[in-house]
Design a protein around this motif. Sequence first.
Motif, mmCIF file in Angstrom:
data_model
loop_
_atom_site.group_PDB
_atom_site.id
_atom_site.type_symbol
_atom_site.label_atom_id
_atom_site.label_comp_id
_atom_site.label_asym_id
_atom_site.label_seq_id
_atom_site.Cartn_x
_atom_site.Cartn_y
_atom_site.Cartn_z
ATOM 1 N N TRP A 2 0.837 -1.195 0.000
ATOM 2 C CA TRP A 2 0.000 0.000 0.000
ATOM 3 C C TRP A 2 0.875 1.250 0.000
ATOM 4 O O TRP A 2 2.016 1.228 0.445
ATOM 5 N N GLY A 3 0.276 2.328 -0.469
ATOM 6 C CA GLY A 3 0.915 3.632 -0.405
ATOM 7 C C GLY A 3 2.232 3.714 -1.125
ATOM 8 O O GLY A 3 3.179 4.292 -0.609
ATOM 9 N N ASP A 4 2.307 3.137 -2.332
ATOM 10 C CA ASP A 4 3.515 3.200 -3.149
ATOM 11 C C ASP A 4 4.748 2.690 -2.390
ATOM 12 O O ASP A 4 5.810 3.304 -2.412
ATOM 13 N N GLY A 5 4.567 1.572 -1.654
ATOM 14 C CA GLY A 5 5.668 0.965 -0.925
ATOM 15 C C GLY A 5 5.791 1.389 0.524
ATOM 16 O O GLY A 5 6.693 0.940 1.227
ATOM 17 N N LEU A 6 4.877 2.252 0.982
ATOM 18 C CA LEU A 6 4.914 2.689 2.379
ATOM 19 C C LEU A 6 4.740 1.504 3.331
ATOM 20 O O LEU A 6 5.465 1.358 4.308
ATOM 21 N N LEU A 7 3.796 0.615 3.030
ATOM 22 C CA LEU A 7 3.522 -0.543 3.872
ATOM 23 C C LEU A 7 3.415 -1.797 3.016
ATOM 24 O O LEU A 7 2.718 -1.791 1.993
ATOM 25 N N ASN A 52 7.879 1.740 5.599
ATOM 26 C CA ASN A 52 8.947 2.619 5.127
ATOM 27 C C ASN A 52 8.413 4.044 5.038
ATOM 28 O O ASN A 52 8.069 4.513 3.944
ATOM 29 N N PRO A 53 8.358 4.769 6.176
ATOM 30 C CA PRO A 53 7.791 6.119 6.150
ATOM 31 C C PRO A 53 8.600 7.110 5.314
ATOM 32 O O PRO A 53 8.056 8.070 4.793
#
Length: 180
Positions: A2-7, A52-53
């Motif tokens: 999700w979120g372009d690799g955020l989670l 990965n914030p």
Amino acid sequence: TWGDGLLTANLTGFYYDYSDLQVRALVSEIISGVSNAAKADIKGLEGQFDLNPTDAFALNLNVSWLDAEFGEFLTSDPDSAMPMAIIDLAGNRLSRAPEFQLSGGAQYEWGLGNQSAVLIRGDVSYQSKVYFDEFNYDTRSQDGFATLSGKVGYTLPGGSLTVDIWARNITDKAYAVNIL
């Protein structure tokens, strides 16, 4: 993801139904051999989560639950007062099968320019109680424990070589890996 690799999350469930499972078994007080345990059921869940914030900061968590026990296992115990008596170990946990395992870590990487960087990382791991034989004796088990590890790394300019210094079990936790 999700979120372009955020989670990123990965979840797995499994079930094994063993017949004629072979296990290491005590033949006498000091000699072990292989025995058929008849039946065993193993089921579990595993999860892996990466957050990965930012490009420089990352967190990860791994979780597992395991229900691993004999469904039927007729054997004798050479350490008992009646070593030839047949006992049923149905319901006992399989050897070296912790019910829970957890591990997590955090890392931060500072870019220094020209593809060089400094990285620092910390990890914690936990494992619940394990038995080292089919009888599930407390005298042949390891209670749950946690360890802490860390790493510092440096990537040389150009990014072609990284040097890391690792420290495992920083708290110097003593734990058994096998008990006979």
